[in-house]
Write a protein that holds these residues in place. Structure first.
Motif, short mmCIF file in Angstrom:
data_model
loop_
_atom_site.label_atom_id
_atom_site.label_comp_id
_atom_site.label_asym_id
_atom_site.label_seq_id
_atom_site.Cartn_x
_atom_site.Cartn_y
_atom_site.Cartn_z
N GLU A 52 -35.23 24.59 -2.75
CA GLU A 52 -34.28 23.96 -1.84
C GLU A 52 -34.70 22.51 -1.59
O GLU A 52 -35.87 22.22 -1.43
CB GLU A 52 -34.24 24.68 -0.50
CG GLU A 52 -33.52 25.99 -0.53
CD GLU A 52 -33.39 26.58 0.86
OE1 GLU A 52 -33.92 26.01 1.82
OE2 GLU A 52 -32.76 27.64 0.97
N ASP A 53 -33.71 21.67 -1.58
CA ASP A 53 -33.95 20.27 -1.23
C ASP A 53 -33.61 20.14 0.26
O ASP A 53 -32.45 20.30 0.63
CB ASP A 53 -33.08 19.35 -2.08
CG ASP A 53 -33.37 17.89 -1.84
OD1 ASP A 53 -34.38 17.60 -1.15
OD2 ASP A 53 -32.60 17.05 -2.32
N GLN A 55 -33.22 17.67 2.19
CA GLN A 55 -32.22 16.63 2.50
C GLN A 55 -30.81 17.14 2.21
O GLN A 55 -29.87 16.88 2.97
CB GLN A 55 -32.50 15.37 1.69
CG GLN A 55 -33.78 14.66 2.12
CD GLN A 55 -34.08 13.46 1.24
OE1 GLN A 55 -33.55 13.35 0.14
NE2 GLN A 55 -34.94 12.58 1.74
N GLU A 56 -30.64 17.86 1.12
CA GLU A 56 -29.32 18.40 0.78
C GLU A 56 -28.90 19.47 1.79
O GLU A 56 -27.73 19.54 2.17
CB GLU A 56 -29.32 18.98 -0.63
CG GLU A 56 -29.34 17.93 -1.71
CD GLU A 56 -29.20 18.54 -3.10
OE1 GLU A 56 -28.75 19.70 -3.21
OE2 GLU A 56 -29.54 17.85 -4.07
N ALA A 59 -27.84 17.63 4.92
CA ALA A 59 -26.55 16.98 4.72
C ALA A 59 -25.40 18.00 4.75
O ALA A 59 -24.34 17.74 5.31
CB ALA A 59 -26.54 16.22 3.40
N LEU A 60 -25.63 19.17 4.15
CA LEU A 60 -24.60 20.21 4.16
C LEU A 60 -24.35 20.73 5.58
O LEU A 60 -23.20 20.94 5.98
CB LEU A 60 -25.02 21.36 3.24
CG LEU A 60 -24.03 22.51 3.11
CD1 LEU A 60 -22.71 22.02 2.54
CD2 LEU A 60 -24.61 23.62 2.25
N ARG A 63 -22.30 18.20 7.41
CA ARG A 63 -20.90 18.22 6.93
C ARG A 63 -20.14 19.38 7.55
O ARG A 63 -18.99 19.24 7.99
CB ARG A 63 -20.89 18.30 5.40
CG ARG A 63 -19.51 18.39 4.79
CD ARG A 63 -18.82 17.07 4.81
NE ARG A 63 -17.55 17.18 4.11
CZ ARG A 63 -16.42 16.71 4.57
NH1 ARG A 63 -16.39 16.01 5.68
NH2 ARG A 63 -15.32 16.87 3.90
#
Length: 152
Positions: A52-53, A55-56, A59-60, A63
């Motif tokens: 898992e990143d 940061q992603e 961000a998700l 969102r």
């Protein structure tokens, strides 16, 4: 018959004595697409662990929260006046098989019902029974007809 036996014996003897591997040594195996099951694919490519990143993920999450807040805080602009068609329009009735006078009468009733005052369409519908907008006593008109028969 003996000639055929002799010829086949010669061909088999030559084939066995001829070095086949030397002739086909420069052949190349071409790549080929194969369907692999998951275990075969893991065996061929190796196991790649999911990473898992952070940061992603963050961000998700932002969102998703933004979409939820936008949905909750939705406001209809009061300056825009428009008609929202929530129910699709039904099929248009076919009036071509009616006589022209009856077509015009039905269209006048429909126009009256769709007007700002829908009672106009009702008065057009009741006009054959002697009931109009200025009728003060409906009882008089009610005596003029019975179910199925209009006496004028």
């Amino acid at each position: 018959m003996n000639l055929l036996k002799y010829a086949s014996f010669v061909i088999v003897t030559l084939a066995v004595s001829f070095p086949i591997s030397a002739t086909f040594a420069d052949t190349v195996e071409l790549p080929m697409l194969r369907t692999l099951a998951e275990p075969e694919l893991r065996a061929e490519t190796g196991v790649i662990q999911y990473q898992e990143d952070p940061q992603e993920v963050k961000a998700l999450q932002h969102r998703v929260m933004k979409i939820q807040l936008d949905t909750q805080n939705f406001v209809v602009d009061p300056t825009i006046v428009t008609t929202l068609e929530l129910v699709p329009e039904g099929p248009m009735p076919d009036l071509n098989n009616l006589p022209l006078a009856l077509q015009q009468h039905v269209l006048a009733i429909a126009k009256g019902l769709q007007s700002p005052d829908p009672r106009e369409g009702l008065y057009i519908m009741l006009a054959p029974f002697g009931i109009d907008r200025n009728a003060t006593n409906v009882q008089i008109s009610r005596e003029q007809f019975s179910f199925g028969v209009i006496n004028r």
